[in-house]
Design a protein around this motif. Structure first.
Motif, PDB file in Angstrom:
ATOM      1  N   VAL A 132       0.869  -1.175   0.000  1.00  0.00           N
ATOM      2  CA  VAL A 132       0.000   0.000   0.000  1.00  0.00           C
ATOM      3  C   VAL A 132       0.906   1.226   0.000  1.00  0.00           C
ATOM      4  O   VAL A 132       1.800   1.338   0.840  1.00  0.00           O
ATOM      5  N   THR A 133       0.705   2.129  -0.942  1.00  0.00           N
ATOM      6  CA  THR A 133       1.478   3.367  -0.979  1.00  0.00           C
ATOM      7  C   THR A 133       0.539   4.546  -0.775  1.00  0.00           C
ATOM      8  O   THR A 133      -0.588   4.552  -1.267  1.00  0.00           O
ATOM      9  N   VAL A 134       1.041   5.522  -0.048  1.00  0.00           N
ATOM     10  CA  VAL A 134       0.281   6.737   0.224  1.00  0.00           C
ATOM     11  C   VAL A 134       1.199   7.924  -0.055  1.00  0.00           C
ATOM     12  O   VAL A 134       2.294   8.005   0.504  1.00  0.00           O
ATOM     13  N   ILE A 135       0.754   8.821  -0.913  1.00  0.00           N
ATOM     14  CA  ILE A 135       1.525  10.018  -1.239  1.00  0.00           C
ATOM     15  C   ILE A 135       0.564  11.190  -1.276  1.00  0.00           C
ATOM     16  O   ILE A 135      -0.512  11.090  -1.869  1.00  0.00           O
ATOM     17  N   GLY A 136       0.926  12.284  -0.639  1.00  0.00           N
ATOM     18  CA  GLY A 136       0.073  13.458  -0.688  1.00  0.00           C
ATOM     19  C   GLY A 136       0.516  14.536   0.269  1.00  0.00           C
ATOM     20  O   GLY A 136       1.558  14.430   0.919  1.00  0.00           O
ATOM     21  N   LYS A 137      -0.282  15.568   0.374  1.00  0.00           N
ATOM     22  CA  LYS A 137      -0.028  16.674   1.281  1.00  0.00           C
ATOM     23  C   LYS A 137      -0.047  16.142   2.711  1.00  0.00           C
ATOM     24  O   LYS A 137      -0.925  15.364   3.076  1.00  0.00           O
ATOM     25  N   ASP A 138       0.916  16.532   3.504  1.00  0.00           N
ATOM     26  CA  ASP A 138       1.000  16.056   4.888  1.00  0.00           C
ATOM     27  C   ASP A 138      -0.128  16.656   5.723  1.00  0.00           C
ATOM     28  O   ASP A 138      -0.472  17.830   5.570  1.00  0.00           O
ATOM     29  N   SER A 139      -0.736  15.823   6.554  1.00  0.00           N
ATOM     30  CA  SER A 139      -1.750  16.291   7.495  1.00  0.00           C
ATOM     31  C   SER A 139      -1.819  15.323   8.675  1.00  0.00           C
ATOM     32  O   SER A 139      -1.399  14.165   8.575  1.00  0.00           O
ATOM     33  N   VAL A 140      -2.359  15.786   9.768  1.00  0.00           N
ATOM     34  CA  VAL A 140      -2.482  14.977  10.982  1.00  0.00           C
ATOM     35  C   VAL A 140      -3.445  13.817  10.733  1.00  0.00           C
ATOM     36  O   VAL A 140      -4.517  14.003  10.150  1.00  0.00           O
ATOM     37  N   GLY A 141      -3.051  12.601  11.126  1.00  0.00           N
ATOM     38  CA  GLY A 141      -3.953  11.459  11.087  1.00  0.00           C
ATOM     39  C   GLY A 141      -3.890  10.578   9.859  1.00  0.00           C
ATOM     40  O   GLY A 141      -4.670   9.633   9.748  1.00  0.00           O
ATOM     41  N   ILE A 142      -2.971  10.841   8.944  1.00  0.00           N
ATOM     42  CA  ILE A 142      -2.906  10.015   7.721  1.00  0.00           C
ATOM     43  C   ILE A 142      -2.644   8.551   8.076  1.00  0.00           C
ATOM     44  O   ILE A 142      -3.354   7.657   7.613  1.00  0.00           O
ATOM     45  N   ILE A 143      -1.641   8.302   8.898  1.00  0.00           N
ATOM     46  CA  ILE A 143      -1.300   6.919   9.249  1.00  0.00           C
ATOM     47  C   ILE A 143      -2.471   6.270   9.986  1.00  0.00           C
ATOM     48  O   ILE A 143      -2.817   5.115   9.719  1.00  0.00           O
ATOM     49  N   ALA A 144      -3.093   7.005  10.878  1.00  0.00           N
ATOM     50  CA  ALA A 144      -4.235   6.466  11.628  1.00  0.00           C
ATOM     51  C   ALA A 144      -5.383   6.077  10.703  1.00  0.00           C
ATOM     52  O   ALA A 144      -5.982   5.007  10.857  1.00  0.00           O
ATOM     53  N   GLU A 145      -5.703   6.934   9.734  1.00  0.00           N
ATOM     54  CA  GLU A 145      -6.811   6.633   8.820  1.00  0.00           C
ATOM     55  C   GLU A 145      -6.538   5.394   7.983  1.00  0.00           C
ATOM     56  O   GLU A 145      -7.410   4.531   7.831  1.00  0.00           O
TER      57      GLU A 145
END
Length: 67
Positions: free
Chosen positions: A5-18
């Motif tokens: 699973v890859t995730v790329i985007g604007k940094d924001s609080v809670g990305i890893i949690a979601e």
């Protein structure tokens, strides 16, 4: 069986949690994770075990994409 699973985007609080909650919801076990923030952008790669998933992989993939 495993999936990446890859995730790329604007940094924001809670990305890893979601993303982690979505994996848990589908019973995809996170085996390994690496992440970094480059300026204002977030990048993460996760290795997940998917053999115990109770939903089709396509559904899992679609729901992750909608995040």
């Amino acid at each position: 069986m495993k999936a990446v699973v890859t995730v790329i985007g604007k940094d924001s609080v809670g990305i890893i949690a979601e993303v982690s909650m979505e994996c848990a919801k589908h019973k995809a076990n996170i085996v390994d994770i690496t992440q970094s923030v480059l300026k204002d952008y977030f990048a993460m790669i996760m290795l997940v075990e998917i053999e115990k998933m109770e939903t089709e992989f396509a559904v899992f993939q679609k729901e992750l994409s909608e995040l």
